[in-house]
Design an enzyme around this catalytic site. Structure first.
Site, PDB file in Angstrom:
ATOM      1  CG  ASP A 182      17.720  -2.143 -22.973  1.00 25.22           C
ATOM      2  OD1 ASP A 182      17.672  -1.522 -21.903  1.00 25.22           O
ATOM      3  OD2 ASP A 182      17.121  -1.787 -24.007  1.00 25.22           O
ATOM      4  CG  ASN A 190       5.445   0.589 -23.422  1.00 30.17           C
ATOM      5  OD1 ASN A 190       4.676  -0.333 -23.220  1.00 30.17           O
ATOM      6  ND2 ASN A 190       6.483   0.831 -22.653  1.00 30.17           N
ATOM      7  CG  HIS A 195       1.959   2.088 -21.167  1.00 26.20           C
ATOM      8  ND1 HIS A 195       3.321   2.199 -21.020  1.00 26.20           N
ATOM      9  CD2 HIS A 195       1.529   3.313 -21.571  1.00 26.20           C
ATOM     10  CE1 HIS A 195       3.696   3.433 -21.283  1.00 26.20           C
ATOM     11  NE2 HIS A 195       2.623   4.135 -21.635  1.00 26.20           N
ATOM     12  CG  ASP A 199       2.559  -3.518 -18.081  1.00 26.91           C
ATOM     13  OD1 ASP A 199       3.664  -2.940 -18.154  1.00 26.91           O
ATOM     14  OD2 ASP A 199       1.576  -3.040 -17.472  1.00 26.91           O
ATOM     15  CD  GLU A 225      13.453  -0.110 -21.773  1.00 33.59           C
ATOM     16  OE1 GLU A 225      13.927   0.667 -22.620  1.00 33.59           O
ATOM     17  OE2 GLU A 225      12.772   0.270 -20.806  1.00 33.59           O
TER      18      GLU A 225
END
Length: 306
Positions: A182, A190, A195, A199, A225
């Site tokens: 994680d 973010n 974002h 990404d 994630e």
């Protein structure tokens, strides 16, 4: 020649009326008759063929097939249908033909020949269409089993393959390690950098995991994630070493010139574990790693972290 009577006159028909080649050979394979199809479509004049051995119009491979298979079949079965031969036309061009033949008691063979060039073209087109459909099917299969952003296995495919791998490990009595990875503070990435930056981190992490993992490892983006890695034939010591190296590799991914970190929950299979059992254990371990300060690996059932 066959004649039929109409209402007003008597009309005669011969093999020249057919849109296919008609040829007769004697018992010595000498051509004794050809119809006008040979001149109109294959560019052979009748006097160029009549009196010649049929080998005159056959390619080398077709001669071999003619002598070793087609003639023996005729002698045994008295007829032969839809055989493929390559002949030379009067201009020396190879032309694929579909052959039907029948032999009589005198050894004369009556041949009908159909140009199969278009048939071969259609066959090639069908093959190409089939290959294209197979490629599209593979693409659809890939889309159905991989995560679009990272090109890793998606959640559904990971569930399916992990179950199979566990069944195999049970039969071979080998341990399997499951890692839940994680990304630390991903929401902050973010929210702060957008974002697109998030990404990018997911893509780079996916590439790093794929490059670092073995071919036998199952690697997936399980959601958001969260990433999963299943390591077959791996014990506690091997899995911990794997995680140590993984932390170092992931630190090469930077956001705002700072290394990305991850928390890893790890568990090792036993003879009664299902995939759900292992995932639950590793998922609990990753939450423990988060609560202990993040950027670490936590083994399920162990109070120590690395």
């Amino acid at each position: 020649m066959k004649s039929i009577k109409t209402e007003n006159k008597k009309e005669s028909y011969s093999a020249d009326c057919f849109l296919s080649g008609a040829l007769i050979t004697d018992s010595k394979n000498t051509i004794i008759y050809v119809n006008s199809y040979f001149e109109e479509h294959l560019y052979w004049k009748s006097d160029e063929l009549v009196g010649q051995n049929i080998n005159k119009i056959l390619t080398k491979s077709s001669r071999i097939f003619f002598q070793s298979y087609l003639i023996p079949t005729l002698l045994h079965e008295k007829t032969s249908e839809e055989m493929q031969l390559i002949i030379f036309n009067g201009q020396g061009i190879k032309t694929p033909m579909t052959i039907n033949a029948q032999i009589n008691e005198e050894g004369k063979v009556f041949w009908s020949l159909f140009n199969s060039s278009k048939q071969d073209q259609l066959y090639d087109e069908l093959i190409k269409t089939r290959e294209k459909l197979e490629e599209q099917a593979e693409e659809l299969k890939s889309l159905a089993s991989t995560d679009e952003l990272t090109n890793l296995l998606n959640r559904r495919e990971m569930n399916y393959r992990s179950t199979l791998l566990l069944e195999q490990s049970l039969r071979s009595k080998q341990s399997v390690a499951l890692l839940v990875i994680d990304i630390d503070n991903f929401k902050l990435i973010n929210d702060t950098f957008g974002h697109l930056e998030g990404d990018r981190v997911l893509k780079e992490l996916g590439q790093a995991l794929k490059s670092f993992g073995r071919q036998t490892d199952l690697i997936s983006r399980y959601g958001g994630e969260e990433f999963l890695i299943m390591l077959p034939d791996t014990d506690k010591k091997g899995a911990l070493l794997f995680c140590n190296r993984l932390h170092a590799i992931i630190a090469d991914i930077l956001v705002d010139n700072k290394p990305v970190t991850v928390s890893i929950g790890m568990t090792i299979s036993n003879t009664i574990n299902t995939f759900i059992d292992l995932f639950t254990q590793a998922d609990n371990a990753v939450y423990q790693a988060k609560s202990l300060g993040k950027n670490r690996t936590q083994l399920f059932g162990d109070d120590n972290t690395i």
